[in-house]
Enzyme design. Structure first.
Site, PDB file in Angstrom:
ATOM      1  N   GLY A 109       0.839  -1.187   0.000  1.00 14.40           N
ATOM      2  CA  GLY A 109       0.000   0.000   0.000  1.00 14.40           C
ATOM      3  C   GLY A 109       0.879   1.244   0.000  1.00 14.40           C
ATOM      4  O   GLY A 109       1.430   1.597  -1.036  1.00 14.40           O
ATOM      5  N   SER A 176       6.410  -4.440  -2.214  1.00 18.86           N
ATOM      6  CA  SER A 176       5.907  -3.144  -2.655  1.00 18.86           C
ATOM      7  C   SER A 176       6.166  -2.108  -1.557  1.00 18.86           C
ATOM      8  O   SER A 176       7.319  -1.957  -1.137  1.00 18.86           O
ATOM      9  CB  SER A 176       4.424  -3.263  -3.019  1.00 18.86           C
ATOM     10  OG  SER A 176       3.975  -2.136  -3.715  1.00 18.86           O
ATOM     11  N   TRP A 177       5.151  -1.394  -1.058  1.00 13.81           N
ATOM     12  CA  TRP A 177       5.379  -0.517   0.093  1.00 13.81           C
ATOM     13  C   TRP A 177       5.951  -1.324   1.258  1.00 13.81           C
ATOM     14  O   TRP A 177       6.743  -0.803   2.052  1.00 13.81           O
ATOM     15  CB  TRP A 177       4.086   0.180   0.522  1.00 13.81           C
ATOM     16  CG  TRP A 177       4.097   0.586   1.966  1.00 13.81           C
ATOM     17  CD1 TRP A 177       3.433  -0.010   2.996  1.00 13.81           C
ATOM     18  CD2 TRP A 177       4.843   1.664   2.553  1.00 13.81           C
ATOM     19  NE1 TRP A 177       3.717   0.618   4.190  1.00 13.81           N
ATOM     20  CE2 TRP A 177       4.582   1.650   3.939  1.00 13.81           C
ATOM     21  CE3 TRP A 177       5.713   2.629   2.043  1.00 13.81           C
ATOM     22  CZ2 TRP A 177       5.147   2.568   4.825  1.00 13.81           C
ATOM     23  CZ3 TRP A 177       6.281   3.549   2.913  1.00 13.81           C
ATOM     24  CH2 TRP A 177       5.999   3.513   4.292  1.00 13.81           C
ATOM     25  N   ASP A 332       7.266  -5.301 -13.988  1.00 11.55           N
ATOM     26  CA  ASP A 332       6.530  -4.622 -12.924  1.00 11.55           C
ATOM     27  C   ASP A 332       6.327  -3.160 -13.337  1.00 11.55           C
ATOM     28  O   ASP A 332       7.291  -2.402 -13.440  1.00 11.55           O
ATOM     29  CB  ASP A 332       7.336  -4.713 -11.632  1.00 11.55           C
ATOM     30  CG  ASP A 332       6.582  -4.202 -10.421  1.00 11.55           C
ATOM     31  OD1 ASP A 332       5.675  -3.366 -10.592  1.00 11.55           O
ATOM     32  OD2 ASP A 332       6.905  -4.625  -9.294  1.00 11.55           O
ATOM     33  N   HIS A 360       3.903  -7.095 -11.037  1.00 12.49           N
ATOM     34  CA  HIS A 360       4.112  -6.595  -9.674  1.00 12.49           C
ATOM     35  C   HIS A 360       3.602  -7.524  -8.569  1.00 12.49           C
ATOM     36  O   HIS A 360       4.241  -7.655  -7.532  1.00 12.49           O
ATOM     37  CB  HIS A 360       3.423  -5.236  -9.534  1.00 12.49           C
ATOM     38  CG  HIS A 360       3.564  -4.607  -8.186  1.00 12.49           C
ATOM     39  ND1 HIS A 360       4.775  -4.142  -7.712  1.00 12.49           N
ATOM     40  CD2 HIS A 360       2.651  -4.364  -7.200  1.00 12.49           C
ATOM     41  CE1 HIS A 360       4.609  -3.638  -6.495  1.00 12.49           C
ATOM     42  NE2 HIS A 360       3.324  -3.757  -6.170  1.00 12.49           N
TER      43      HIS A 360
END
Length: 385
Positions: A109, A176-177, A332, A360
């Site tokens: 996120g 990711s985050w 990605d 991703h």
């Protein structure tokens, strides 16, 4: 199994009939058990009652075979809520082996929250699997709140959770985050981290945010980009992140929901190499979208609350001694490979796995396989200590 061995010189057994014993001598590990990992010189000894000769093979690479299959679905054996500030309470859960090696899962996120499938990357017989929803996300409260919600607040929360669960040290896993937060946490508390697995690298630099939210990725996904673009009037398109920030923090809840749906769908439509309808539908869920879009946008407007654009790369020295694996999808579009490559160049000690046919999402088959294998590798390292 054919190991591709070549025996030199040619050996011809004695003509007369005799009993022969064949001995294979392998290098051993600390447990005195044979190992086929790494680069080895194997020595074969062939004995008979008449003679004993030793034949040395060529040096070769024998690759360790790691499980790459997701583990079966499991349920938590413990869940709870931890009050981490006067305002925020975070949801946490534990599954797997209560006496196993702890691993903490840091979701993406920010604002994405955890899901049951996140448990499947870990061997439940070896790992004590800890999942938690970051401030404002998932089951944590207050929902979608931006107040007192910074990277440094989340790092403090991770430490509070570790202490609450009476864990001395743990493995850190983030995508990711979650990779951003994993790096920031590990650099802040390297003595508490036994290993790191990262996926879909996001270093929260300006050029990464500009790529995805200011028109770069639109060159690959123009059909997905247009609804995201068209929500914003032309006179406000100089910076989409700021334009969305205005709407996601509007006094009108419907304005917030409309912006949240558009923001979330843009990311969900680009998260897989091939479109995934189940993922895209998450953008229709107003509760999920509001937390996901508001918190994500809040962090991006504030550049992750880092003091410099290259903060995470500048502090890599603090964690170079930790065993780590970096997994990156070649195609990605959300977190393009330039970031993973920059991290790899700064941290060559970490294993770097590029999945040639993936985008991703952690749920793409090639990425999921490499994530399981990464945890298996760190599991095996841990077992030898």
């Amino acid at each position: 199994m054919n190991l591709g061995l070549t025996l030199l010189p040619h050996f011809t057994p004695p003509i007369k009939s005799q009993s022969h014993n064949l001995f294979f001598t392998f290098p051993h590990n600390n447990n005195n058990s044979p190992t086929l990992t790494g680069r080895r010189n194997l020595v074969f000894r062939v004995r008979s009652s008449c003679e004993s000769i030793q034949v040395k093979t060529k040096s070769m690479d024998l690759k360790e075979e790691l499980n790459k299959n997701l583990y079966e679905h499991i349920e938590p054996y413990a869940t709870g809520f931890l009050k981490v500030s006067d305002l925020h309470t975070i949801y946490w859960e534990q599954s797997g082996n209560p006496s196993g090696h702890p691993v903490v899962f840091l979701h993406g996120g920010p604002g994405g929250g955890t899901s049951p499938s996140n448990r499947r990357f870990f061997d439940p017989e070896f790992y004590r699997i800890i999942l938690f929803d970051q401030r404002g996300a998932g089951k944590s409260t207050p929902h979608a709140s931006l107040e007192d919600n910074t990277t440094w607040d989340l790092i403090k929360d991770i430490e509070k959770l570790r202490e609450h669960l009476e864990i001395t040290e743990w493995q850190v896993f983030g995508g990711s985050w979650g990779s951003t937060l994993a790096l920031a946490y590990s650099q802040s508390h390297p003595d508490k981290v036994t290993g790191i697995v990262l996926r879909g690298i996001f270093l929260l630099r300006k050029k990464e945010i500009d790529w995805f939210y200011e028109g770069g990725a639109a060159a690959i996904y123009p059909d997905a980009w247009e609804p995201f673009r068209d929500l914003i009037p032309e006179n406000e398109r100089e910076c989409f992140v700021k334009a969305y920030h205005k709407r996601l923090n509007s006094d009108n809840l419907e304005t917030q929901y409309a912006a949240a749906r558009a923001w979330t769908k843009w990311e969900m439509m680009t998260a897989h190499l091939l479109p995934n309808e189940e993922t895209i539908k998450r953008g229709d869920n107003d509760a999920f979208s509001l937390a996901f879009a508001r918190i994500e946008n809040h962090y991006f407007v504030n550049r992750g609350f880092f003091s410099t654009d290259t903060y995470l790369l500048d502090n890599i020295e603090k964690i170079k001694h930790i065993n780590a694996v970096i997994v990156q999808g070649r195609y990605d579009c959300c977190c393009p490979m330039m970031s993973a490559w920059d991290l790899h160049k700064a941290w060559p000690e970490a294993d770097f796995k590029v999945v040639a046919d993936a985008g991703h999402s952690a749920n793409e088959p090639g990425i999921a396989a490499e994530l399981v294998a990464a945890n298996e590798k760190l599991k095996n390292i841990r077992r030898t200590k």
